[in-house]
Motif scaffolding. Sequence first.
Motif, PDB file in Angstrom:
ATOM      1  N   ARG A   1      19.190 -21.266  34.655  1.00 42.06           N
ATOM      2  CA  ARG A   1      18.600 -21.714  35.730  1.00 42.06           C
ATOM      3  C   ARG A   1      19.132 -22.803  36.010  1.00 42.06           C
ATOM      4  N   THR A   2      19.945 -23.422  37.372  1.00 43.33           N
ATOM      5  CA  THR A   2      20.497 -24.582  37.513  1.00 43.33           C
ATOM      6  C   THR A   2      20.186 -24.623  39.157  1.00 43.33           C
ATOM      7  N   GLN A   3      20.459 -26.386  39.389  1.00 45.51           N
ATOM      8  CA  GLN A   3      20.116 -26.814  40.561  1.00 45.51           C
ATOM      9  C   GLN A   3      21.843 -25.975  41.425  1.00 45.51           C
TER      10      GLN A   3
ATOM     11  N   LYS B   1      17.401 -26.781  45.487  1.00 47.21           N
ATOM     12  CA  LYS B   1      16.912 -25.253  45.056  1.00 47.21           C
ATOM     13  C   LYS B   1      17.316 -24.954  43.742  1.00 47.21           C
ATOM     14  N   GLN B   2      16.776 -24.038  42.932  1.00 44.01           N
ATOM     15  CA  GLN B   2      16.972 -23.947  41.755  1.00 44.01           C
ATOM     16  C   GLN B   2      17.095 -22.481  41.750  1.00 44.01           C
TER      17      GLN B   2
ATOM     18  N   SER C   1      19.781 -19.047  39.530  1.00 45.41           N
ATOM     19  CA  SER C   1      20.274 -18.143  38.351  1.00 45.41           C
ATOM     20  C   SER C   1      21.314 -18.392  38.409  1.00 45.41           C
TER      21      SER C   1
END
Length: 333
Positions: free
Chosen positions: A48-50, A61-62, A64
Amino acid sequence: MSILKTLKPQFQSAFPRLASGKYIHFILLRHSQSFPVFQTDGILNTARTQAGLGMTDESKKQISRLVMFKRKQTTPERLAGRELLRGLNLTSADETNKDKYCEYNGEKSCKKCPDCIIYGFAIGDSGSERSKVYSDSAFSLSAYEQSHRSFTFNAPFEGGTMSEAGEMRSSINELDHVIPEVTFPTVETLRDPTYEGFIYVLGNLLRTKRYGAQESRTGTMKNYIAGIAFCDGEVFSNLHYTQALYDALKGDVDTPIGDILQQVETVANSLLNDEPVRKTKLIFGSELEELLNEVGTLYQDEAYLVETMNTLYGQSKAYAESFGALKKKGKKD
């Protein structure tokens, strides 16, 4: 004069004992062309990243992302290089050939061939060699939800059916795959190479076609070399590169690969300008295309290829005997 000849002053004449501040960064786009499988414990690797680096809602937004761990990148490339070395009779898979036998990642690795010296090894009391190829996990440009697909597969009898002589086979399973045309922006770094070492590692990137599990049946990928940067230190991470490219595309990650490649030079130059390193040479565009054509021609010319790889083998062996695991005890540096 060819591009490769003009670059020769950028390289070491021999592999040095200590790091000497010569880093070559291959700025890549790894692009799936079938259904690779990058998984641990039966599921695809994700993080999970920006989405990007900017201040817009789209960037902040985040999401996957699929993850291609570092060993899933370098292992196939190493194996491609080792295959080449055996094909040129520089190493051997025959254990009775004591001088040329080299076991991959084992106690019986030769500790002197280009693969051992460039990519490194660690085999307990038998010695170790730090890799001169730096890699890290790569992250998909697109989100996991739009980058994978689950397939059901079975193992039929020889007749092609799931039943035979009244026996029903129940070997049906489900496996998550990366779908075609998913892009993994990546930087792979080569430290303190000779000219021949550069040709070897670049050739491995260009010649490696399959990645991930079940690579004999799927996993085809293409490594697009989008740029090469000669610097005196390490540069931006794969995630930072991916997020910056996401912003440049304004989140439109379904853009054709040709259009993504056009954005890489601008993005990479911007990121490099933010790094506290000296840039001795940057290769993009037509100059890069010419260099890659020259390398491709070299690999098609058997006489030149044999000469280049023999020279490289001599360099790696000399390093092993002077500084590496084959150095005789009591010998001064």
